[in-house]
Design a protein around this motif. Sequence first.
Motif, PDB file in Angstrom:
ATOM      1  N   ASP A 125       2.242 -31.676  -2.249  1.00  0.00           N
ATOM      2  CA  ASP A 125       2.311 -31.606  -3.706  1.00  0.00           C
ATOM      3  C   ASP A 125       2.188 -30.161  -4.173  1.00  0.00           C
ATOM      4  O   ASP A 125       2.896 -29.716  -5.083  1.00  0.00           O
ATOM      5  CB  ASP A 125       1.188 -32.462  -4.304  1.00  0.00           C
ATOM      6  CG  ASP A 125       1.261 -32.518  -5.827  1.00  0.00           C
ATOM      7  OD1 ASP A 125       2.258 -33.039  -6.340  1.00  0.00           O
ATOM      8  OD2 ASP A 125       0.325 -32.036  -6.488  1.00  0.00           O
ATOM      9  N   HIS A 179       5.346 -28.582  -6.185  1.00  0.00           N
ATOM     10  CA  HIS A 179       5.210 -28.420  -7.636  1.00  0.00           C
ATOM     11  C   HIS A 179       4.617 -27.081  -8.073  1.00  0.00           C
ATOM     12  O   HIS A 179       4.800 -26.663  -9.221  1.00  0.00           O
ATOM     13  CB  HIS A 179       4.345 -29.555  -8.210  1.00  0.00           C
ATOM     14  CG  HIS A 179       4.972 -30.904  -8.071  1.00  0.00           C
ATOM     15  ND1 HIS A 179       4.518 -31.848  -7.167  1.00  0.00           N
ATOM     16  CD2 HIS A 179       6.033 -31.465  -8.692  1.00  0.00           C
ATOM     17  CE1 HIS A 179       5.265 -32.939  -7.261  1.00  0.00           C
ATOM     18  NE2 HIS A 179       6.189 -32.732  -8.173  1.00  0.00           N
ATOM     19  N   GLU A 232      -0.887 -35.031   1.598  1.00  0.00           N
ATOM     20  CA  GLU A 232      -0.158 -35.238   0.345  1.00  0.00           C
ATOM     21  C   GLU A 232      -0.488 -34.128  -0.658  1.00  0.00           C
ATOM     22  O   GLU A 232       0.387 -33.665  -1.398  1.00  0.00           O
ATOM     23  CB  GLU A 232      -0.526 -36.606  -0.242  1.00  0.00           C
ATOM     24  CG  GLU A 232       0.325 -37.008  -1.438  1.00  0.00           C
ATOM     25  CD  GLU A 232      -0.022 -38.393  -1.959  1.00  0.00           C
ATOM     26  OE1 GLU A 232       0.226 -38.645  -3.147  1.00  0.00           O
ATOM     27  OE2 GLU A 232      -0.543 -39.217  -1.180  1.00  0.00           O
TER      28      GLU A 232
END
Length: 463
Positions: A381, A385, A377
């Motif tokens: 991420d 981002h 994760e």
Amino acid sequence: MASSVLKRILFLNPEHKSLSFGSSSSPSSPSDQSRSLIETVVSILTQQRSKSRWSHLHSLYPDGFHPNDFSQITLLLKNNPHLALRFFLWTQHKSLCNHNLLSYSTIIHILARGRLKSRAQVLIRTAIRVFTEDNQVPNPLKVFESLVKTYTSCGSAPFVFDLLVQACLETKKIDPANEIVRMLRSRGINPKVSTLNFLISRVSSCRGGNAGYEVYREVFGLGGEENEDGLVEMVEMIWNEMARYDCVPNGYSYGLLIAAYCDEGRMGKAEELWEGMKVKEVEADVVGYNTMIGGFCKIGEIEKAEEIFKEMGLNGLDGSCATSEHLVNGYCGVGDVDSALLVYEDMCRKGFRPEASTFDVMIGGLCVNGRVDEALEILRDGVEHFGLVAKGKSYETLIKGLCEDGKMEEAFKLQAEMVGKGFQPNLEVYGAFIYGYIKSGNEGMAEVLRKEMLEMQMQEREI
């Protein structure tokens, strides 16, 4: 189905060509028609009164000028940089020239040789912002390449490159600025000391004292192995000279010596100097605090790093991205991945953009603790981002973790992604898959991978 299970065909980008310093270039030789235009424009600009020249030019050339013609005209005006600038601004205002990197470089050089530094720097910043030729080379490096190629033909001044580096630093384009300085120094062109100081200061403020110190060592010729052992002694010698001439050290000079001690893990000396700053009422800035926090985290003394961090807050200073990255590294280093996660989440809330190495540390720390899903994760991420480009080591760590958990399909998909990023499977990746398939009872697939791994080893020996 391909005969190889893990191997993938890689579609690599064409190899990027290095910038050319061996030759200079100028606008191509004009045609007879262009030569006539150039001579006419120069004659009007230099001989007619300022009130009539612009309207006369506009009536003669309502369709404007090609950038090559503009550059040739500007070169003939190089001894009158103010007039050359007015001509450039007029063509911009009237949309009479679709300026390219060549025409921008020419006028920048003319302004530089005429010592119109502030005007030249404005155009450099504009060129950096405007021109994007591909995704492989950052804009400042394209501008640098063009300035190098046109330098000799324009009879420019060396400090034009200082102006470029300064423009990069003012817009926080630190990596291109550093790369430009490296390329200049590798060819015997030394930027001004003030430019190098600005580079060190900007790196320190954005990435911490240790990063700034590394740049300091490089740009002042202290980066070689032969100087490594006596590096702290050299900085101490400078300090002794300062004391001899009654020069009072400030926060910046303290920071350099503290960074030198931290770099060598001599935190006792760094702490002694830190306390000395307080006695002499020299205020530490964010860079100084980050240097101390990073130094303690590096040697695993996370409690002392936390104390410095608390002291920083009590003195009204907010932590930077570098502060958080030091703490993430420190917590992961002592196995406290939960605290590292809290710091990472706080970074994201504050809008900080972590470095790729911080993601690597987080991924490694989580996988070591068997928290592979959370590590995956973190990777997703970072890509979504922050535009993360993960290193091969992070992919390897995640693949190992997934294989140990028996999640072979997910591991296989991640391996395909890894190859797509340009990282070929190595022995560790093969070993992880073999272990995973054996653990899940798929001996057949494990045997296929063993044979493939042996083939790869034999090919490597032949090479």
